[in-house]
Design a protein around this motif. Structure first.
Motif, PDB file in Angstrom:
ATOM      1  N   GLU A  95     -14.841  29.646 -13.566  1.00 15.43           N
ATOM      2  CA  GLU A  95     -15.176  30.965 -13.047  1.00 15.43           C
ATOM      3  C   GLU A  95     -14.554  31.171 -11.670  1.00 15.43           C
ATOM      4  O   GLU A  95     -14.525  30.252 -10.854  1.00 15.43           O
ATOM      5  N   VAL A  96     -14.094  32.381 -11.421  1.00 15.95           N
ATOM      6  CA  VAL A  96     -13.608  32.746 -10.089  1.00 15.95           C
ATOM      7  C   VAL A  96     -14.792  33.271  -9.287  1.00 15.95           C
ATOM      8  O   VAL A  96     -15.546  34.122  -9.765  1.00 15.95           O
ATOM      9  N   LEU A  97     -14.979  32.756  -8.096  1.00 15.93           N
ATOM     10  CA  LEU A  97     -16.098  33.202  -7.262  1.00 15.93           C
ATOM     11  C   LEU A  97     -15.971  34.688  -6.944  1.00 15.93           C
ATOM     12  O   LEU A  97     -14.871  35.236  -6.827  1.00 15.93           O
ATOM     13  N   ASP A  98     -17.117  35.344  -6.791  1.00 14.86           N
ATOM     14  CA  ASP A  98     -17.121  36.755  -6.400  1.00 14.86           C
ATOM     15  C   ASP A  98     -16.470  36.928  -5.033  1.00 14.86           C
ATOM     16  O   ASP A  98     -16.582  36.065  -4.156  1.00 14.86           O
ATOM     17  N   THR A  99     -15.824  38.057  -4.850  1.00 12.68           N
ATOM     18  CA  THR A  99     -15.213  38.361  -3.557  1.00 12.68           C
ATOM     19  C   THR A  99     -16.302  38.776  -2.567  1.00 12.68           C
ATOM     20  O   THR A  99     -17.131  39.640  -2.888  1.00 12.68           O
ATOM     21  N   PRO A 100     -16.347  38.170  -1.384  1.00 12.91           N
ATOM     22  CA  PRO A 100     -17.381  38.556  -0.405  1.00 12.91           C
ATOM     23  C   PRO A 100     -17.262  40.029  -0.015  1.00 12.91           C
ATOM     24  O   PRO A 100     -16.165  40.597  -0.027  1.00 12.91           O
ATOM     25  N   THR A 115     -20.371  39.764   9.380  1.00 15.72           N
ATOM     26  CA  THR A 115     -21.125  39.075   8.330  1.00 15.72           C
ATOM     27  C   THR A 115     -20.545  39.466   6.979  1.00 15.72           C
ATOM     28  O   THR A 115     -19.775  40.424   6.867  1.00 15.72           O
ATOM     29  N   TRP A 116     -20.913  38.723   5.956  1.00 18.76           N
ATOM     30  CA  TRP A 116     -20.478  39.063   4.596  1.00 18.76           C
ATOM     31  C   TRP A 116     -21.535  38.572   3.609  1.00 18.76           C
ATOM     32  O   TRP A 116     -22.425  37.789   3.966  1.00 18.76           O
ATOM     33  N   SER A 117     -21.462  39.069   2.390  1.00 20.54           N
ATOM     34  CA  SER A 117     -22.447  38.731   1.359  1.00 20.54           C
ATOM     35  C   SER A 117     -22.379  37.249   1.009  1.00 20.54           C
ATOM     36  O   SER A 117     -21.305  36.639   1.017  1.00 20.54           O
ATOM     37  N   VAL A 118     -23.542  36.667   0.706  1.00 20.67           N
ATOM     38  CA  VAL A 118     -23.596  35.285   0.249  1.00 20.67           C
ATOM     39  C   VAL A 118     -23.054  35.236  -1.182  1.00 20.67           C
ATOM     40  O   VAL A 118     -23.471  36.012  -2.039  1.00 20.67           O
ATOM     41  N   VAL A 119     -22.116  34.342  -1.438  1.00 20.06           N
ATOM     42  CA  VAL A 119     -21.483  34.239  -2.762  1.00 20.06           C
ATOM     43  C   VAL A 119     -22.062  33.036  -3.501  1.00 20.06           C
ATOM     44  O   VAL A 119     -21.995  31.904  -3.013  1.00 20.06           O
ATOM     45  N   SER A 155     -10.232  38.674   7.400  1.00 23.98           N
ATOM     46  CA  SER A 155     -10.119  38.245   6.006  1.00 23.98           C
ATOM     47  C   SER A 155     -11.023  37.045   5.783  1.00 23.98           C
ATOM     48  O   SER A 155     -11.098  36.146   6.638  1.00 23.98           O
ATOM     49  N   VAL A 156     -11.730  37.019   4.643  1.00 21.76           N
ATOM     50  CA  VAL A 156     -12.602  35.883   4.326  1.00 21.76           C
ATOM     51  C   VAL A 156     -12.511  35.571   2.833  1.00 21.76           C
ATOM     52  O   VAL A 156     -12.414  36.471   1.993  1.00 21.76           O
ATOM     53  N   THR A 157     -12.523  34.282   2.514  1.00 23.55           N
ATOM     54  CA  THR A 157     -12.438  33.792   1.136  1.00 23.55           C
ATOM     55  C   THR A 157     -13.577  32.821   0.876  1.00 23.55           C
ATOM     56  O   THR A 157     -13.872  31.963   1.719  1.00 23.55           O
ATOM     57  N   GLU A 173     -10.877  41.778   2.755  1.00 26.56           N
ATOM     58  CA  GLU A 173     -10.302  42.184   4.034  1.00 26.56           C
ATOM     59  C   GLU A 173     -10.971  43.445   4.555  1.00 26.56           C
ATOM     60  O   GLU A 173     -11.396  44.300   3.770  1.00 26.56           O
ATOM     61  N   LYS A 174     -11.076  43.539   5.872  1.00 29.05           N
ATOM     62  CA  LYS A 174     -11.599  44.749   6.493  1.00 29.05           C
ATOM     63  C   LYS A 174     -10.912  44.917   7.850  1.00 29.05           C
ATOM     64  O   LYS A 174     -10.822  43.970   8.627  1.00 29.05           O
ATOM     65  N   THR A 175     -10.431  46.128   8.095  1.00 25.85           N
ATOM     66  CA  THR A 175      -9.737  46.434   9.345  1.00 25.85           C
ATOM     67  C   THR A 175     -10.667  47.223  10.262  1.00 25.85           C
ATOM     68  O   THR A 175     -11.421  48.086   9.809  1.00 25.85           O
ATOM     69  N   PHE A 176     -10.607  46.923  11.555  1.00 22.82           N
ATOM     70  CA  PHE A 176     -11.446  47.617  12.530  1.00 22.82           C
ATOM     71  C   PHE A 176     -10.712  47.639  13.869  1.00 22.82           C
ATOM     72  O   PHE A 176      -9.713  46.934  14.068  1.00 22.82           O
ATOM     73  N   THR A 177     -11.233  48.435  14.787  1.00 24.02           N
ATOM     74  CA  THR A 177     -10.674  48.526  16.139  1.00 24.02           C
ATOM     75  C   THR A 177     -11.724  48.068  17.131  1.00 24.02           C
ATOM     76  O   THR A 177     -12.870  48.540  17.095  1.00 24.02           O
ATOM     77  N   THR A 178     -11.366  47.155  18.003  1.00 26.26           N
ATOM     78  CA  THR A 178     -12.325  46.693  19.001  1.00 26.26           C
ATOM     79  C   THR A 178     -12.634  47.811  19.988  1.00 26.26           C
ATOM     80  O   THR A 178     -11.815  48.699  20.245  1.00 26.26           O
TER      81      THR A 178
END
Length: 300
Positions: A95-100, A115-119, A155-157, A173-178
């Motif tokens: 199985e491929v783990l869910d993407t956070p 933060t990101w979802s627990v996989v 980016s998180v895996t 991936e998520k893009t933001f501006t400081t």
């Protein structure tokens, strides 16, 4: 039916169960007249057992295997071994783990909190941002070396705890501006939002004491920030007077200090709430303005 046919043992009736990525189990009914059972996996070396089951381990995920099985009579018996039955089993695929799912909590250059979802099935997480890389076994990271007013992509895996069963997730991936501003005295970061509850962190220096609450966003629109602070401060003072306790004791029981992980329950689904906090010392002096973070609960 001829005499020869009647001396042949009955062919075992087999059931397959407990199929996983690297194993499976076979069970069969007892054959009258059989002393043991002959097995072979993929035509390899034969083995014999008196049990009515067999478990095959150490297999490859997503692969097909063939097991031959026959009932064997006791030595010297007039009966002949049964016909061989062939059982084909395919092990479960990897199985491929869910993407956070990423949540950007704060975007201050000296304190970016993500933060990101627990996989499920993940043993750790690998992340990268602005040329920095790292690994963590929790679903959050605090980054303190970014530049103000700059675009970044985080980016998180998810990395599996069991490589035989799982593969790494796709990268989220998520893009933001400081922010152009410095980090304030307090930072409010939602961690998990459900239909009837939310968990959040309030980051503050160890010496900072503050009051916090979670209120419906609509109720806050009636008041200015200063009025909200005054309402809460007056309520704590009245509480102390009604209970006949000192103001410092009342403040000590009402205020938090430093960084805290908090929860709020009994919320309504699909409604906007504001997590609010403001600094106040044990003498009842207000030390900061009102900090707010708006969060909408999920559907039921």
């Amino acid at each position: 039916e001829s005499q020869a046919d009647s001396n042949v043992l009955k062919t075992p009736e087999v059931k397959v169960s407990e199929v996983s990525t690297d194993s499976f189990r076979l069970d069969w009914g007892k054959v009258y007249g059989a002393a043991e059972y002959k097995l072979a996996l993929d035509g390899q070396e034969e083995s014999f057992t008196t049990e009515l089951h067999a478990v095959f381990n150490g297999l490859e995920a997503g692969s097909e295997y063939s097991v031959s099985l026959s009932a064997v009579p006791a030595e010297g018996s007039s009966s002949a071994a049964s016909e061989t039955v062939y059982i084909h089993v395919t092990t479960s695929g990897v199985e491929v783990l869910d993407t956070p799912v990423i949540t950007i909590g704060s975007t201050y250059a000296s304190k970016t909190i993500i933060t990101w979802s627990v996989v499920s099935g993940a043993g750790s997480y690998e992340y990268s941002i602005g040329g920095q890389t790292g690994s963590t076994d929790v679903n959050s990271v605090v980054i303190s070396s970014l530049e103000k007013s700059k675009d970044y992509t985080f980016s998180v895996t998810a990395v599996p705890s069991d490589n035989a069963r799982y593969r790494r997730s796709a990268a989220a991936e998520k893009t933001f501006t400081t922010s152009a501003e410095d980090v304030p005295a307090m930072v409010i970061v939602p961690v998990q939002v459900l239909s009837d509850a939310m968990a959040f962190d309030i980051y503050a220096t160890p010496e900072e004491t503050y009051y916090y609450d979670v209120v419906s966003s609509s109720s806050l629109t009636k008041f200015s920030d200063e009025e909200v602070i005054k309402i809460y401060r007056d309520a704590i003072i009245k509480y102390a007077q009604d209970r006949g306790i000192s103001l410092r004791l009342a403040m000590a029981s009402a205020l938090k200090a430093g960084t805290s992980s908090l929860t709020s329950t009994g919320l309504v689904a699909e409604m906007s709430y504001d997590i609010i906090a403001f600094g106040m010392d044990l003498d009842g002096n207000v030390t900061t303005g009102l900090f707010k973070k708006r969060v909408k609960t999920t559907s039921t």
